[in-house]
Design an enzyme around this catalytic site. Structure first.
Site, PDB file in Angstrom:
ATOM      1  CB  CYS A  71      -0.933  -0.121   1.386  1.00 49.81           C
ATOM      2  SG  CYS A  71      -2.293   1.279   0.960  1.00 49.81           S
TER       3      CYS A  71
ATOM      4  CG  HIS B  56      -3.671  -3.344   2.760  1.00 44.16           C
ATOM      5  ND1 HIS B  56      -2.886  -3.215   3.567  1.00 44.16           N
ATOM      6  CD2 HIS B  56      -4.606  -2.291   2.074  1.00 44.16           C
ATOM      7  CE1 HIS B  56      -2.913  -1.864   3.761  1.00 44.16           C
ATOM      8  NE2 HIS B  56      -3.919  -1.326   2.934  1.00 44.16           N
TER       9      HIS B  56
ATOM     10  CD  GLU C 235      -1.943  -6.148   5.147  1.00 41.54           C
ATOM     11  OE1 GLU C 235      -2.311  -5.058   5.405  1.00 41.54           O
ATOM     12  OE2 GLU C 235      -1.359  -6.537   4.145  1.00 41.54           O
TER      13      GLU C 235
END
Length: 201
Positions: free
Chosen positions: A80, A183, A185
């Site tokens: 990001c 992202h 994650e």
């Protein structure tokens, strides 16, 4: 061992938890010397380009990152805002110099697109190159995005794009330098798969 760089810009805990889920040894790097212990680096981040560069400079990470990435050639993944900082410059809060790992700049989504800014939510990737990060990940897979700015750079560095008003860069690779606007994650199993691919480099 992966160093997660702590420069007061966001989502360290969620990234650390994602690595724990896949059994990857990682640690929080709170000062530049910590980077020497790692064989891979990760630059996460949410927030302002200018503020992030200010924090990196004040904490002494800029020269250390250039040494580890450009001289020592350690693989690095930017997520990001972390990806955006790899570029030469950004315009959030005025013109600001980035790390300069990849030629290009970071600009804001145009207001006249009649779209909600930030771009937030799941979006489909158009994978343009079969780079190591996308091993075992199908084209048109969905990943999770949260951003108001996007990267403009040469096509030779672009490994995937997504669509929001127009096509924009979703991921980059230049040699051992990897970056995603989305992202991983927060992108469930496919995101974990991408992080596993990074570990295996």
């Amino acid at each position: 061992m992966i160093a997660l760089i702590d420069y007061k810009a966001g989502n360290l805990n969620s990234v650390a938890k994602a690595f724990e889920k896949i059994g990857a040894i990682n640690f929080i790097a709170k000062n530049p010397k910590d980077l020497q212990k790692a064989d891979k680096l990760l630059l996460p981040g949410v927030g302002s380009f200018k503020e992030a560069m200010k924090n990196l400079k004040e904490l002494g990470f800029i020269e250390a990152l250039k040494e580890q990435v450009l001289v020592q050639k350690k693989p690095i993944l930017g997520i990001c805002l972390g990806m955006q900082l790899f570029l030469e410059r950004g315009y959030e809060g005025g013109v600001c110099e980035g790390l300069g790992f990849i030629e290009g700049e970071v600009v804001k989504f145009e207001e006249d697109l009649n779209l909600k800014i930030p771009h937030m939510g799941w979006n489909e990737l158009e994978i343009l190159k079969q780079v190591p990060l996308y091993q075992g990940i199908d084209n048109k897979s969905d990943f999770y995005f949260v951003h108001s700015f996007y990267v403009k750079c040469k096509d030779e560095f672009v490994s995937a794009k997504a669509q929001y008003g127009h096509k924009f860069v979703a991921s980059l690779q230049k040699d051992h330098i990897f970056a995603t606007q989305f992202h991983p994650e927060k992108s469930q199993n496919l995101g974990l798969k991408l992080l596993e691919n990074f570990i295996r480099l």
